[in-house]
Design an enzyme around this catalytic site. Structure first.
Site, PDB file in Angstrom:
ATOM      1  N   GLY A 180       0.791  -1.214   0.000  1.00  0.00           N
ATOM      2  CA  GLY A 180       0.000   0.000   0.000  1.00  0.00           C
ATOM      3  C   GLY A 180       0.822   1.262   0.000  1.00  0.00           C
ATOM      4  O   GLY A 180       0.276   2.368  -0.076  1.00  0.00           O
ATOM      5  N   SER A 206       7.245 -10.499  -6.012  1.00  0.00           N
ATOM      6  CA  SER A 206       6.191 -10.350  -7.015  1.00  0.00           C
ATOM      7  C   SER A 206       6.487  -9.181  -7.948  1.00  0.00           C
ATOM      8  O   SER A 206       7.244  -8.272  -7.628  1.00  0.00           O
ATOM      9  CB  SER A 206       4.845 -10.140  -6.331  1.00  0.00           C
ATOM     10  N   ARG A 207       5.856  -9.247  -9.104  1.00  0.00           N
ATOM     11  CA  ARG A 207       5.811  -8.097 -10.002  1.00  0.00           C
ATOM     12  C   ARG A 207       4.604  -7.243  -9.617  1.00  0.00           C
ATOM     13  O   ARG A 207       3.726  -7.673  -8.872  1.00  0.00           O
ATOM     14  CB  ARG A 207       5.679  -8.548 -11.457  1.00  0.00           C
ATOM     15  N   ASP A 268     -10.699  -6.773   0.521  1.00  0.00           N
ATOM     16  CA  ASP A 268      -9.677  -7.278   1.425  1.00  0.00           C
ATOM     17  C   ASP A 268     -10.298  -8.237   2.422  1.00  0.00           C
ATOM     18  O   ASP A 268     -11.374  -7.991   2.959  1.00  0.00           O
ATOM     19  CB  ASP A 268      -8.993  -6.127   2.176  1.00  0.00           C
ATOM     20  N   LYS A 300      -2.608  -0.082   2.728  1.00  0.00           N
ATOM     21  CA  LYS A 300      -3.530  -1.224   2.705  1.00  0.00           C
ATOM     22  C   LYS A 300      -4.136  -1.455   4.077  1.00  0.00           C
ATOM     23  O   LYS A 300      -5.326  -1.771   4.209  1.00  0.00           O
ATOM     24  CB  LYS A 300      -2.800  -2.472   2.218  1.00  0.00           C
TER      25      LYS A 300
END
Length: 505
Positions: A180, A206-207, A268, A300
Site C-alpha cells: 500500500g 512479485s511483479r 480485502d 492497505k
C-alpha cells in the site's frame, strides 16, 4: 474422411486472455447447434486424453475468422492442453462440480471443511472454476468470514498446488511487506545485508499488479529475475540468497489465480491475505519471517485495530506450520524513498547501498530496522542489537559487495536507465505539506508508464510536514514517451491535491 460429430479442428488466432481458458467457436457450428452451446457456456475441451474446462466465446455468422469445422483457444488454454495447429478437439458438457455447492454454502455463512477447501483450490488451479465462480468464493470469504481453522486449511491447500523448495539450512529467513506504500523498496537492501551476515535468504518477489513497481520489477533493473528453480538454487548456493520473480518458480500458483480476480474486486479479507502471504513463504521454504506492516490512511492497513487483527492471524497461523513470524508495524502515511517506479526506486536502493550522503534516509532507516529484526533470528545476535549489526554491514561496504555479487550471479549488473521526458510539478501556495495520497501518487506513476516503462514514474521531493514556498518543486514526473507524460499530466490536472499543502496564514 468424415470428422467425428463432436470434434473440431484447431486453428491458432493468437488471443491472450491472461489466465482465462477460452474456446472460440462459430455460433453456427454443428456442436453449438446440437449441444446448445452459446457464449459464456462452460465446456470440457479434450485433446489426446488431456482435458480442461473452458468458457465458450462465439464468432458471428458473418465472420470469416473461423470455418464451420474449426475452433480456436486462448493462449492460456492452448498452453494447458499443449495444443498444436490442426489438432482435433472434442467438446462436451462438463461434470457437475461439488466445489460450487461448497462455495454457495459459504455464501450463506457456513464453515468450510478441510476437504471442501481442498476441492475448491484444486478446481481453481485446474481451471474448473470460472472467474465468476472464483469471485463468488472470494466474496464469500471477504469481511473476515474465514475463521482461523479455515484460513489454516486454505493456506495448506494453496501450498500443495505448487512446488515446495528445500534448502540446506535449518534457518531460512524471509520478509514480506503487506503493501500500500509507493517506493518502500527495502528488500533490495535487506537481502544483501542479511546474506552478507551469513543467513540464507532465497527471496521470491512479485511483479506489480496494481502498483507502479513490484520488488521483482525493480530488481530487474539491475539483473534478470526470471530464474527457474535450478538457476535460483545455484545463485543461493553461491551467494546465500537471491531476489527473483516468484512467478517463474511456480510457488502457490493458486494464489496467483486468486489474486488476479481479487485485485479487480478491490476486496480485502484477513483470511485470504494471510493464506496468500504464508502459502508463498511456506512454499519458498522459509522458517523465519518478518512482516513489514505499514499503517496509514491510504495504505492497505489503515488502522491499528485492523493491524492487530491481521497480526494475530499471521502469528497464529504461522505457528501452526512451525514458522517463527514477527510483525513490525511501520509508518504508512507517506511513500518511502523518493522514487516511485522501477528505475527511480533502483536509484534509491543504489544510493543507500553505496552510503551516498544524499540517499533517502527514510528508506535506509526502514531497511536497517527490518534487517535488524531478521538478524535477531540468529543465535549470534542479541535481542535489540540487530539494527546495529545491520548498520555496520551497510557502512563497511559488505552489503553493497554482496548485492553486486547477487546481481552478477543472476546474470547481470546493469546500468540504471533515465527517462528522456520529465515535468516538474510545483507548489501553488506557500505552506506545509499536510498529507500525501499514496494511492493517487502511485496511479500517477502508472499513467506515466511504470512499471512496463522501467524509467517512468514519480520522483518525490517533498515529504510530510515540509515547509514549501510557492513555486517550489513537489515532485517530478518521468516518462519514456511524450504521450505517456501528457497522459499523466492530464490526470494530475484532474487530481491537483495529490500532495495537500496547508496554506500559511
Amino acid at each position: 474422411m468424415m470428422k467425428s460429430h463432436a470434434t473440431l479442428q484447431l486453428k491458432y488466432i493468437g488471443i491472450n486472455t491472461s489466465k482465462s481458458a477460452i474456446i472460440y467457436m462459430r455460433e453456427d457450428c454443428h456442436i453449438c447447434r446440437s449441444e446448445g452451446f452459446v457464449a459464456e457456456t462452460r465446456v470440457q475441451v479434450t485433446i489426446n486424453n488431456r482435458s480442461i474446462i473452458a468458457t465458450v466465446n462465439t464468432t458471428e455468422l458473418a465472420s470469416d475468422l473461423l470455418k464451420p469445422h474449426e475452433a480456436s483457444l486462448s493462449r492460456h488454454a492452448w498452453d494447458l492442453l499443449a495444443a498444436n495447429v490442426g489438432d482435433e478437439i472434442s467438446i462436451s458438457h462438463p461434470a457437475p462440480l461439488d466445489s460450487l455447492s461448497y462455495i454457495r454454502s459459504k455464501l450463506y455463512g457456513n464453515e468450510l471443511k478441510t476437504a471442501e477447501i481442498n476441492q475448491i483450490i484444486d478446481d481453481v488451479v485446474s481451471g474448473q472454476l470460472s472467474d465468476i465462480h472464483i469471485t463468488m468464493f472470494l466474496a464469500a470469504s471477504s469481511g473476515n468470514r474465514l475463521n482461523k481453522k479455515e484460513t489454516q486449511d486454505l493456506t495448506q491447500a494453496m501450498v500443495q498446488t505448487g512446488e515446495r523448495l528445500k534448502w540446506p539450512s535449518q534457518c531460512i529467513v524471509d520478509k514480506h511487506c503487506v503493501g500500500g506504500l509507493p517506493g518502500n523498496r527495502t528488500t533490495l537492501i535487506v537481502v544483501p545485508i542479511v546474506t552478507a551476515f551469513g543467513l540464507m535468504m532465497p527471496k521470491t518477489s512479485s511483479r506489480a499488479i496494481t502498483s507502479p513497481a513490484g520488488t521483482a520489477d525493480t530488481m530487474e533493473v539491475f539483473a534478470p529475475v526470471n530464474l527457474d528453480v535450478k538457476a535460483m538454487q545455484k545463485v543461493v548456493s553461491q551467494e546465500n540468497g537471491c531476489i527473483v520473480w516468484g512467478g517463474a518458480v511456480s510457488l502457490s500458483p493458486a494464489d496467483d489465480l486468486l489474486i488476479r480476480v481479487e485485485r479487480s474486486m478491490d476486496l480485502d479479507s484477513e483470511g485470504q491475505m494471510v493464506a496468500s502471504i504464508l502459502s508463498k513463504k511456506i512454499a519458498a521454504g522459509a522458517t523465519h519471517i518478518i512482516i513489514d506492516m505499514p499503517i496509514g490512511p491510504t495504505a492497505k492497513v489503515r488502522s491499528i485495530a485492523q493491524a492487530d487483527i491481521l497480526k494475530n492471524y499471521l502469528e497464529s497461523i504461522a505457528a501452526q506450520f512451525s514458522i517463527k513470524l514477527r510483525v513490525v508495524f511501520t509508518n504508512g502515511t507517506q511513500p518511502v524513498g523518493r522514487g516511485i517506479g522501477p528505475a527511480l526506486e533502483a536509484k534509491d536502493v543504489w544510493a543507500v547501498l553505496s552510503c551516498d550522503p544524499a540517499a533517502p534516509q527514510d528508506l535506509r532507516d526502514r531497511a536497517l530496522t527490518l534487517a535488524g529484526h531478521i538478524l535477531e533470528f540468529s543465535p549470534n545476535v542479541q535481542p535489540g542489537c540487530g539494527k546495529e549489526t545491520a548498520e555496520s554491514l551497510l557502512n563497511n561496504g559488505h552489503a553493497l559487495k554482496k548485492f553486486q555479487a547477487i546481481c552478477k550471479a543472476q546474470g547481470g549488473l546493469f546500468d540504471i536507465p533515465s527517462a528522456p521526458y520529465t515535468k516538474t510539478i510545483v507548489a501553488k501556495v506557500k505552506g506545509k505539506v499536510a498529507s500525501i495520497d499514496n494511492r493517487l501518487l502511485a496511479r500517477l506513476a502508472k499513467l506515466a508508464g511504470a512499471p512496463k516503462s522501467k524509467s517512468a514514474g514519480i520522483e518525490l521531493l517533498t515529504p510530510l510536514n515540509k515547509l514549501v514556498e510557492k513555486g517550489e518543486p513537489l515532485f517530478i514526473v518521468h516518462a519514456e514517451t511524450k504521450g505517456e507524460l501528457s497522459y499523466a499530466l492530464t490526470f494530475h490536472q484532474q487530481r491537483p491535491n495529490i500532495i495537500h499543502i496547508e496554506e500559511a496564514i
